[in-house]
Design an enzyme around this catalytic site. Structure first.
Site, PDB file in Angstrom:
ATOM      1  N   LYS A  53      33.240  22.701  25.578  1.00  0.00           N
ATOM      2  CA  LYS A  53      33.199  23.739  26.613  1.00  0.00           C
ATOM      3  C   LYS A  53      32.361  24.862  26.034  1.00  0.00           C
ATOM      4  CE  LYS A  53      35.719  27.363  28.877  1.00  0.00           C
ATOM      5  NZ  LYS A  53      36.963  28.148  28.958  1.00  0.00           N
TER       6      LYS A  53
ATOM      7  N   GLY B 215      40.738  36.074  31.992  1.00  0.00           N
ATOM      8  CA  GLY B 215      41.991  36.797  31.794  1.00  0.00           C
ATOM      9  C   GLY B 215      42.269  37.887  32.807  1.00  0.00           C
TER      10      GLY B 215
ATOM     11  N   ALA C   2      38.153  30.385  34.719  1.00  0.00           N
ATOM     12  CA  ALA C   2      38.389  31.822  34.533  1.00  0.00           C
ATOM     13  C   ALA C   2      38.677  32.532  35.849  1.00  0.00           C
ATOM     14  CB  ALA C   2      37.218  32.510  33.838  1.00  0.00           C
ATOM     15  N   GLY C   3      39.640  33.412  35.761  1.00  0.00           N
ATOM     16  CA  GLY C   3      39.981  34.275  36.883  1.00  0.00           C
ATOM     17  C   GLY C   3      41.219  33.878  37.652  1.00  0.00           C
TER      18      GLY C   3
ATOM     19  N   ALA D 115      44.032  29.010  31.841  1.00  0.00           N
ATOM     20  CA  ALA D 115      44.619  29.346  30.540  1.00  0.00           C
ATOM     21  C   ALA D 115      45.627  30.467  30.749  1.00  0.00           C
ATOM     22  CB  ALA D 115      43.532  29.728  29.542  1.00  0.00           C
TER      23      ALA D 115
END
Lengths: 260, 67
Positions: free
Chosen positions: A99, A160, A186-187, A208
């Site tokens: 990644k 995040g 992300a987000g 995550a």
């Protein structure tokens, strides 16, 4: 029930459209339970300096859960550093999947597009299966695909931030043109963001912080797994068009007339 | 003097990569670690033989939690 084609990246078929980032979990046991609850088959890790005396508990947890590891190049600001980090990950973990992250600054953690493209091309040439974390920029996504990336992973909003999909129009543009899987990266802040990503046409979602930093990470892993499935079913079912005005669902004919 | 993960390590003779790992209590046979010397990957097979010059910058990395 409509069942769409499975997620296939670089010839590998995944039953789950959910990728899990391992960052942010405060306990290994919680990470292990979240991996199980998410039913993911691929989890990301970062590469950092060895702390002498520590053991390999993270890799042990991942191996015990029977999932594969996807190393990232998080924290790299240049193509050079990202390429070296990917090569170290290949040596350490025995995988040529990466990644790819090349960020522009610490405040936004947004990708540095020129460096990202250079790193992607070098890693593809070096035999890597490259999954780049990218801006929600359709042109950059196309350029990344053109240099041989196996997927593109546009952000919904900054890493995040939990702000969901800030620009769904751009995300749809990326999905419409892509010849490789599109994975929202992300987000995501909660389950509905993941469902929306799949409804908009994304092939997968990487979460995550949304899971690891939830008050109950394992419950959120369950929720996001179901959201991804819900999004897939909804996409297959076909949403109704948006209208400016109302459209009654009850018949207009046959209304009773009341005296007085 | 060589530098391992940013820290100076005294070295009287030219140690191998394996020597340095053992000195730092890192099992060279442990899976999941990789080494770079002066920004070049040093594959596991050369650890017993590749020696480190004075001033060498050694990075020893492994997987850690990350998104």
């Amino acid at each position: 029930m409509s069942v769409s084609s499975p997620l296939v990246i670089a010839g590998r078929t995944f039953r789950s459209r959910l990728l899990l980032g391992t960052g942010g979990f405060t306990r290994m046991a919680t990470l292990a339970d979240a991996i199980a609850a998410s039913e993911t088959e691929l989890v990301t890790v970062a590469m950092r300096r060895v702390e002498p005396g520590t053991d390999g508990s993270l890799l042990d947890v991942i191996a015990e859960r029977g999932v594969d590891v996807l190393p990232n190049t998080a924290g790299c600001f240049t193509a050079r550093d990202a390429v070296l980090t990917a090569q170290l990950a290949r040596e350490a973990l025995g995988t040529d999947w990466v990644k790819l992250e090349v960020i522009g600054d610490e405040r936004t953690l947004l990708p540095d597009a020129p460096e990202l493209l250079v790193a992607a091309e070098q890693l593809v040439d070096d035999g890597f299966v490259v999954l780049p974390y990218t801006n929600d920029d359709p042109i950059l996504a196309r350029r990344l695909e053109d240099v041989g990336c196996a997927a593109v992973m546009p952000l919904g909003s900054p890493i995040g931030s939990g702000r969901g999909i800030a620009n769904p129009v751009n995300l749809v543009l990326i999905v419409e043109q892509a010849g490789v899987p599109v994975i929202l990266d992300a987000g995501v802040g909660t389950a509905s963001d993941a469902a929306l990503a799949i409804e908009l046409g994304c092939d997968g979602v990487l979460c995550a912080s949304a899971i690891s930093r939830a008050i109950d990470p394992v419950a959120m892993a369950h929720a996001i797994r179901h959201a991804v499935l819900a999004g897939e079913l909804a996409r297959g079912a076909g949403r109704i068009p948006r209208r400016t005005h109302a459209l009654a669902s009850s018949p207009l004919e046959g209304m009773p007339e009341f005296a007085g | 003097m060589i530098y391992v993960n940013g820290n100076p390590v005294q070295s009287d003779s030219k140690p191998t990569i394996r020597d340095v790992l053992l000195r730092l209590d890192i099992d060279p046979d442990r899976a999941g670690i990789a080494v770079a010397v002066d920004s070049e990957i040093a594959r596991r097979g050369v650890w017993p033989t590749q020696t480190l010059d004075d001033g060498a910058q050694v990075e020893i990395v492994t997987a850690t939690q990350g998104g």
